[in-house]
Scaffold this motif. Structure first.
Motif, PDB file in Angstrom:
ATOM      1  N   ASP A  39      31.345  33.978   3.010  1.00  0.00           N
ATOM      2  CA  ASP A  39      31.656  35.012   3.993  1.00  0.00           C
ATOM      3  C   ASP A  39      31.695  36.403   3.361  1.00  0.00           C
ATOM      4  O   ASP A  39      31.900  36.555   2.157  1.00  0.00           O
ATOM      5  CB  ASP A  39      33.017  34.735   4.647  1.00  0.00           C
ATOM      6  CG  ASP A  39      32.935  33.605   5.657  1.00  0.00           C
ATOM      7  OD1 ASP A  39      31.833  33.348   6.177  1.00  0.00           O
ATOM      8  OD2 ASP A  39      33.980  32.976   5.928  1.00  0.00           O
ATOM      9  N   ARG A  96      32.230  41.928  15.504  1.00  0.00           N
ATOM     10  CA  ARG A  96      33.394  41.057  15.665  1.00  0.00           C
ATOM     11  C   ARG A  96      33.778  40.478  14.304  1.00  0.00           C
ATOM     12  O   ARG A  96      32.923  39.984  13.554  1.00  0.00           O
ATOM     13  CB  ARG A  96      33.089  39.931  16.648  1.00  0.00           C
ATOM     14  CG  ARG A  96      34.240  38.942  16.840  1.00  0.00           C
ATOM     15  CD  ARG A  96      33.928  37.983  17.972  1.00  0.00           C
ATOM     16  NE  ARG A  96      34.828  36.834  17.978  1.00  0.00           N
ATOM     17  CZ  ARG A  96      36.054  36.845  18.468  1.00  0.00           C
ATOM     18  NH1 ARG A  96      36.539  37.953  19.004  1.00  0.00           N
ATOM     19  NH2 ARG A  96      36.804  35.750  18.445  1.00  0.00           N
ATOM     20  N   SER A  97      35.048  40.530  13.980  1.00  0.00           N
ATOM     21  CA  SER A  97      35.511  40.118  12.659  1.00  0.00           C
ATOM     22  C   SER A  97      36.787  39.291  12.758  1.00  0.00           C
ATOM     23  O   SER A  97      37.519  39.351  13.760  1.00  0.00           O
ATOM     24  CB  SER A  97      35.801  41.346  11.779  1.00  0.00           C
ATOM     25  OG  SER A  97      34.677  42.183  11.679  1.00  0.00           O
ATOM     26  N   LEU A  98      37.049  38.542  11.706  1.00  0.00           N
ATOM     27  CA  LEU A  98      38.350  37.907  11.502  1.00  0.00           C
ATOM     28  C   LEU A  98      39.194  38.919  10.735  1.00  0.00           C
ATOM     29  O   LEU A  98      38.847  39.305   9.620  1.00  0.00           O
ATOM     30  CB  LEU A  98      38.196  36.615  10.689  1.00  0.00           C
ATOM     31  CG  LEU A  98      39.472  36.015  10.090  1.00  0.00           C
ATOM     32  CD1 LEU A  98      40.446  35.619  11.175  1.00  0.00           C
ATOM     33  CD2 LEU A  98      39.136  34.814   9.214  1.00  0.00           C
ATOM     34  N   VAL A 100      42.822  39.713   9.079  1.00  0.00           N
ATOM     35  CA  VAL A 100      44.094  39.154   8.618  1.00  0.00           C
ATOM     36  C   VAL A 100      45.038  40.320   8.352  1.00  0.00           C
ATOM     37  O   VAL A 100      44.805  41.117   7.438  1.00  0.00           O
ATOM     38  CB  VAL A 100      43.908  38.308   7.343  1.00  0.00           C
ATOM     39  CG1 VAL A 100      45.247  37.704   6.917  1.00  0.00           C
ATOM     40  CG2 VAL A 100      42.871  37.218   7.572  1.00  0.00           C
ATOM     41  N   HIS A 125      38.239  41.158  18.311  1.00  0.00           N
ATOM     42  CA  HIS A 125      38.256  40.482  17.022  1.00  0.00           C
ATOM     43  C   HIS A 125      39.220  39.294  17.058  1.00  0.00           C
ATOM     44  O   HIS A 125      40.070  39.198  17.957  1.00  0.00           O
ATOM     45  CB  HIS A 125      38.683  41.455  15.913  1.00  0.00           C
ATOM     46  CG  HIS A 125      37.875  42.709  15.867  1.00  0.00           C
ATOM     47  ND1 HIS A 125      36.617  42.761  15.298  1.00  0.00           N
ATOM     48  CD2 HIS A 125      38.129  43.958  16.337  1.00  0.00           C
ATOM     49  CE1 HIS A 125      36.136  43.993  15.411  1.00  0.00           C
ATOM     50  NE2 HIS A 125      37.029  44.739  16.040  1.00  0.00           N
ATOM     51  N   PHE A 126      39.072  38.407  16.095  1.00  0.00           N
ATOM     52  CA  PHE A 126      40.020  37.292  15.961  1.00  0.00           C
ATOM     53  C   PHE A 126      41.076  37.716  14.947  1.00  0.00           C
ATOM     54  O   PHE A 126      40.748  38.048  13.809  1.00  0.00           O
ATOM     55  CB  PHE A 126      39.313  36.015  15.489  1.00  0.00           C
ATOM     56  CG  PHE A 126      40.209  34.813  15.530  1.00  0.00           C
ATOM     57  CD1 PHE A 126      40.294  34.042  16.676  1.00  0.00           C
ATOM     58  CD2 PHE A 126      40.992  34.468  14.448  1.00  0.00           C
ATOM     59  CE1 PHE A 126      41.137  32.941  16.729  1.00  0.00           C
ATOM     60  CE2 PHE A 126      41.839  33.380  14.483  1.00  0.00           C
ATOM     61  CZ  PHE A 126      41.908  32.603  15.632  1.00  0.00           C
ATOM     62  N   VAL A 128      44.605  37.200  12.700  1.00  0.00           N
ATOM     63  CA  VAL A 128      45.653  36.383  12.086  1.00  0.00           C
ATOM     64  C   VAL A 128      46.746  37.355  11.645  1.00  0.00           C
ATOM     65  O   VAL A 128      46.478  38.280  10.867  1.00  0.00           O
ATOM     66  CB  VAL A 128      45.142  35.584  10.864  1.00  0.00           C
ATOM     67  CG1 VAL A 128      46.287  34.809  10.219  1.00  0.00           C
ATOM     68  CG2 VAL A 128      44.027  34.636  11.287  1.00  0.00           C
ATOM     69  N   TYR A 194      42.667  29.502   7.358  1.00  0.00           N
ATOM     70  CA  TYR A 194      41.289  29.967   7.214  1.00  0.00           C
ATOM     71  C   TYR A 194      40.316  28.783   7.300  1.00  0.00           C
ATOM     72  O   TYR A 194      39.294  28.856   7.996  1.00  0.00           O
ATOM     73  CB  TYR A 194      41.123  30.691   5.881  1.00  0.00           C
ATOM     74  CG  TYR A 194      39.695  31.008   5.513  1.00  0.00           C
ATOM     75  CD1 TYR A 194      38.935  31.876   6.291  1.00  0.00           C
ATOM     76  CD2 TYR A 194      39.108  30.436   4.398  1.00  0.00           C
ATOM     77  CE1 TYR A 194      37.623  32.167   5.956  1.00  0.00           C
ATOM     78  CE2 TYR A 194      37.797  30.717   4.054  1.00  0.00           C
ATOM     79  CZ  TYR A 194      37.066  31.583   4.834  1.00  0.00           C
ATOM     80  OH  TYR A 194      35.763  31.857   4.501  1.00  0.00           O
ATOM     81  N   ILE A 197      40.142  27.720  10.893  1.00  0.00           N
ATOM     82  CA  ILE A 197      39.327  28.652  11.686  1.00  0.00           C
ATOM     83  C   ILE A 197      37.842  28.397  11.458  1.00  0.00           C
ATOM     84  O   ILE A 197      37.038  28.385  12.400  1.00  0.00           O
ATOM     85  CB  ILE A 197      39.686  30.110  11.323  1.00  0.00           C
ATOM     86  CG1 ILE A 197      41.094  30.443  11.829  1.00  0.00           C
ATOM     87  CG2 ILE A 197      38.673  31.090  11.908  1.00  0.00           C
ATOM     88  CD1 ILE A 197      41.657  31.730  11.267  1.00  0.00           C
ATOM     89  N   LYS A 198      37.469  28.187  10.197  1.00  0.00           N
ATOM     90  CA  LYS A 198      36.071  27.920   9.865  1.00  0.00           C
ATOM     91  C   LYS A 198      35.600  26.593  10.459  1.00  0.00           C
ATOM     92  O   LYS A 198      34.513  26.511  11.053  1.00  0.00           O
ATOM     93  CB  LYS A 198      35.891  27.897   8.347  1.00  0.00           C
ATOM     94  CG  LYS A 198      36.095  29.233   7.680  1.00  0.00           C
ATOM     95  CD  LYS A 198      34.904  30.149   7.869  1.00  0.00           C
ATOM     96  CE  LYS A 198      33.722  29.654   7.051  1.00  0.00           C
ATOM     97  NZ  LYS A 198      32.561  30.570   7.173  1.00  0.00           N
ATOM     98  N   ILE A 203      35.426  31.866  14.884  1.00  0.00           N
ATOM     99  CA  ILE A 203      34.901  33.211  14.709  1.00  0.00           C
ATOM    100  C   ILE A 203      33.421  33.105  14.362  1.00  0.00           C
ATOM    101  O   ILE A 203      33.002  32.162  13.707  1.00  0.00           O
ATOM    102  CB  ILE A 203      35.652  33.976  13.593  1.00  0.00           C
ATOM    103  CG1 ILE A 203      35.128  35.378  13.424  1.00  0.00           C
ATOM    104  CG2 ILE A 203      35.574  33.211  12.289  1.00  0.00           C
ATOM    105  CD1 ILE A 203      35.440  36.322  14.537  1.00  0.00           C
TER     106      ILE A 203
END
Length: 203
Positions: A39, A96-98, A100, A125-126, A128, A194, A197-198, A203
């Motif tokens: 990533d 669009r991003s993850l 944190v 965005h997603f 956390v 993480y 999520i993957k 995402i």
């Protein structure tokens, strides 16, 4: 995108290290894990105003750069401005991003602006959201002896924990994945989320 709040609350000591130090360690571990997964990883920090921003790079290439920048990161004595900080981040992201977010709050009232701005980010965005919980609070809720001071501390600790649950529940209803971790569990909790999520392609 690893987003680290370096404001006043992040200077609090937990187990011999500041919350900021704990957040940086977990962020670097996340960067390394994301690199292994192929990533792209970016970094952003803010306190009373926006600070460092590193555009997303392949995780393995990003790690040494982030390590160097994080070594120079210092907490500020002023309160964090979540409106300015998170709005600035939103303007820097083109896809669009993850995201944190490592941050903290005092109570549900002072957390309202933070929640509102995370809600705006969560539309595109997603998110956390990570807060560090003081393990001593749980111990204070069950005092070993019944004295006026112990009872007062127990009531205060219960109120703080309830306030934290209220904020986390509000964020969860917005679709934000929340972690209220102890210092020792932070890195492993984050990596586990993480991986989840993957694996679920969230995402």
């Amino acid at each position: 995108i690893l987003c680290v709040d370096s404001g006043r609350l992040m200077a609090e000591q937990l187990g011999g290290f500041t919350k900021l130090d704990r957040a940086i360690n977990a962020a670097l571990a996340m960067c390394w894990a994301a690199g292994l997964a192929g990533d792209l990883v970016g970094f952003y920090s803010f306190d009373s105003r926006p600070r460092l921003f590193v555009p997303a790079l392949p995780g393995r290439a990003a790690f040494p750069r982030l390590q160097t920048m994080c070594a120079e990161l210092r907490y500020e004595t002023q309160e964090s401005n979540h409106t300015l900080g998170l709005t600035h981040l939103s303007g820097r992201l083109k896809r669009r991003s993850l995201i944190v977010i490592f941050s903290d709050f005092v109570d549900s009232i002072t957390a309202e602006l933070m929640i509102e701005n995370i809600q705006v980010l969560a539309r595109h965005h997603f998110i956390v959201y990570i807060a560090l919980r003081d393990p001593t609070l749980a111990k204070l809720t069950e005092p070993d002896e019944v004295t006026m001071d112990a009872v007062a501390r127990s009531v205060a600790a219960r109120q703080i924990l309830q306030e934290r649950r209220t904020v986390m529940e509000k964020l969860a209803r917005l679709g934000v994945l929340c972690l209220d971790s102890t210092p020792e569990a932070l890195t492993s909790d984050l990596i586990a989320r993480y991986i989840e999520i993957k694996s679920r392609e969230m995402i």
